[in-house]
Design an enzyme around this catalytic site. Structure first.
Site: not given
Length: 248
Positions: A108, A135
């Site tokens: 990501s 995350y």
């Protein structure tokens, strides 16, 4: 037609829904904790941390596209550790045992998000990871464990730092990091076939406002983006920021 069977994890998710049309012509098997409705592919259900389920899913597979995990940047560590850390480590180990050639996995932009949040743009893929949230930190771990797996064993790993992977941007903050469906499909197909043993690459469209340098993806994967979020700029919601990751 490429005859190599490809396993797609997280197959019931929204990113997989955008990707799967791009894998038409490749034999596919879908894996998720819940059934994925796709008439042209075999479906296996189970948990990434279940060795028996992984063995069934990887039987006869040549490559994996790993999209499973908790994608919520606001999630606390205790909700991320299982699906994003332990699940990926288990998948890599099982893939090596099964003789899988390549694992393409979803990282990501949040793995580099602190660079963008601090205004260090365009973000160069060669810079050291700087996560902007727990995350993003799980994605930094995934990139590291994939590199170790490729260094120590025969399995090849390619990470894609996905941006805002939605059919079209709906907020101003998504304009810089949007990854549209056609470009997602191109990136994954190129990542499956590229002549690399390990690499991690930026994965956004060719957006006029992008904060991510695509040089590494162009040279390493042959990526040539087709889409630009500027097409949608006049009708997105103004959410008060041009930054698509967690704020500093």
């Amino acid at each position: 037609m490429n005859s190599e069977r490809v396993l797609v994890t997280g197959a019931a998710g929204s990113v997989a829904g955008q990707l799967l049309p791009g894998l038409a012509g490749r034999p596919s098997r879908l894996f998720d904790r819940e059934a994925a409705d796709h008439p042209d592919a075999e479906v296996v259900t189970g948990e990434l941390t279940d060795p028996a389920a992984l063995e069934r899913a990887l039987d006869g597979v040549g490559a994996v596209v790993h999209l499973a995990g908790n994608p919520d940047p606001s999630a606390p560590w205790e909700e991320l550790r299982g699906p994003n850390v332990e699940g990926f480590a288990a998948l890599l180990a099982a893939a090596e045992r099964a003789g899988v050639r390549r694992v393409v996995f979803a990282s990501s932009v949040h793995a580099m998000g602190a660079h963008e949040a601090d205004g260090r743009v365009p973000v160069d893929a060669a810079w050291a990871p700087r996560a902007c949230c727990p995350y993003g930190a799980t994605k930094v771990f995934d990139e590291a464990v994939a590199q170790v797996a490729s260094r120590r064993g025969p399995v090849s790993t390619v990470g894609l730092r996905l941006g805002a992977t939605v059919p079209e941007p709906v907020k101003r903050s998504q304009l810089a990091s949007w990854l549209g469906p056609a470009d997602l499909r191109q990136l994954v197909v190129r990542a499956l076939d590229a002549d690399v043993h390990h690499g991690v690459f930026p994965a956004v469209s060719g957006n006029t406002r992008r904060h991510w340098d695509l040089t590494a993806a162009r040279t390493g994967l042959g990526y040539e983006p087709e889409l630009d979020s500027e097409e949608f700029a006049g009708r997105v919601e103004d959410d008060g920021t041009d930054t698509g990751v967690c704020p500093a």
